[in-house]
Design a protein around this motif. Sequence first.
Motif, mmCIF file in Angstrom:
data_model
loop_
_atom_site.group_PDB
_atom_site.id
_atom_site.type_symbol
_atom_site.label_atom_id
_atom_site.label_comp_id
_atom_site.label_asym_id
_atom_site.label_seq_id
_atom_site.Cartn_x
_atom_site.Cartn_y
_atom_site.Cartn_z
ATOM 1 N N SER A 10 6.692 0.062 -20.196
ATOM 2 C CA SER A 10 5.845 0.927 -19.384
ATOM 3 C C SER A 10 6.091 0.671 -17.898
ATOM 4 C CB SER A 10 4.371 0.683 -19.712
ATOM 5 O OG SER A 10 3.549 1.444 -18.858
ATOM 6 N N ARG A 14 -0.578 -2.271 -14.474
ATOM 7 C CA ARG A 14 -1.658 -2.734 -15.335
ATOM 8 C C ARG A 14 -2.988 -2.477 -14.636
ATOM 9 N NH1 ARG A 14 0.025 -8.797 -17.005
ATOM 10 N NH2 ARG A 14 0.094 -8.972 -14.711
ATOM 11 N N ARG A 18 -6.317 -4.972 -18.733
ATOM 12 C CA ARG A 18 -4.913 -5.232 -19.079
ATOM 13 C C ARG A 18 -4.302 -6.273 -18.148
ATOM 14 N NH1 ARG A 18 -2.537 0.922 -19.988
ATOM 15 N NH2 ARG A 18 -3.919 1.500 -21.733
ATOM 16 N N ILE A 19 -4.979 -6.565 -17.066
ATOM 17 C CA ILE A 19 -4.494 -7.573 -16.118
ATOM 18 C C ILE A 19 -4.791 -8.957 -16.696
ATOM 19 C CG2 ILE A 19 -4.674 -8.448 -13.757
ATOM 20 C CD1 ILE A 19 -5.645 -5.637 -12.938
ATOM 21 N N ARG A 20 -3.774 -9.802 -16.855
ATOM 22 C CA ARG A 20 -3.911 -11.102 -17.523
ATOM 23 C C ARG A 20 -3.532 -12.245 -16.591
ATOM 24 N NH1 ARG A 20 -6.847 -9.886 -22.075
ATOM 25 N NH2 ARG A 20 -5.889 -8.136 -23.213
ATOM 26 N N GLU A 55 -3.304 -3.162 -10.510
ATOM 27 C CA GLU A 55 -2.335 -4.146 -10.038
ATOM 28 C C GLU A 55 -1.226 -3.414 -9.290
ATOM 29 O OE1 GLU A 55 -0.724 -8.065 -12.214
ATOM 30 O OE2 GLU A 55 0.222 -6.231 -12.956
ATOM 31 N N CYS A 65 -4.127 -6.723 -6.267
ATOM 32 C CA CYS A 65 -4.824 -5.651 -6.974
ATOM 33 C C CYS A 65 -5.691 -4.879 -5.993
ATOM 34 C CB CYS A 65 -5.703 -6.223 -8.094
ATOM 35 S SG CYS A 65 -4.774 -7.013 -9.420
#
Length: 238
Positions: A10, A14, A18-20, A55, A65
């Motif tokens: 993709s 993010r 979904r941001i890790r 992000e 972000c």
Amino acid sequence: MWCYRGGSISAEPRINDRIRVPEVRLVGPSGEQVGIVPLAKALELAQEYDLDLVEVAATARPPVCKLMDYGKFKYESAMKAREARKNQAHTVIKEMKLRPKIDPHDYDTKKGHVVRFLKQGDKVKITIMFRGREQSRPELGYRLLQRLAEDVQDLGFIESNPKQDGRNMIMVLGPHKKKTEAMAEARQAQEARKAEAKANPGKSQNPADTGAEADVEVETEAEAEAETEAPTEEHAEA
């Protein structure tokens, strides 16, 4: 050993959960610098503002972000890309073929086509076709090309000087006006005609009343997307 097993990667950033990462460098909705905050705090602020946490610089340490309306951002980005494609200029080479002993009426007709092409911002390849004994008189073709170049010098210039190519003599004319400028002027003229038609619904629209601008073609978005970047040629024989 790591192995990629296929599938698409993709290209979208993010967002939200979904941001890790443990912490992020946060930018506020108006572009203000909030600073480095824990991810949980950034998500909490996004909920308070009813915005998304996006992000925007994943490779930064920590990642950058921003608080924004991601749906609106995607829509505006798509509209900008669409407008860029719509205004994209494509290199087009038109071709006009003449005989060295062309009669005055035919010459004026051919010259009119060349004028129209140059006004559209296109290059024009002029080909003089010699037959039989005409091949022993190349000066006839040279003089005809020079005459044509002088007749349209306000709109174009000689990009490639006349040269013999077998039985033909070829010259290329380039437009003074850029393709993007010609397309913009054509759209303005088209909009002006539409406005005039709305203001005077009973008045007949005669293309001759609009002058040479009526001959300028406007590329639609679908046509612009269908064309390739490689030059194309269109031919018109005498």
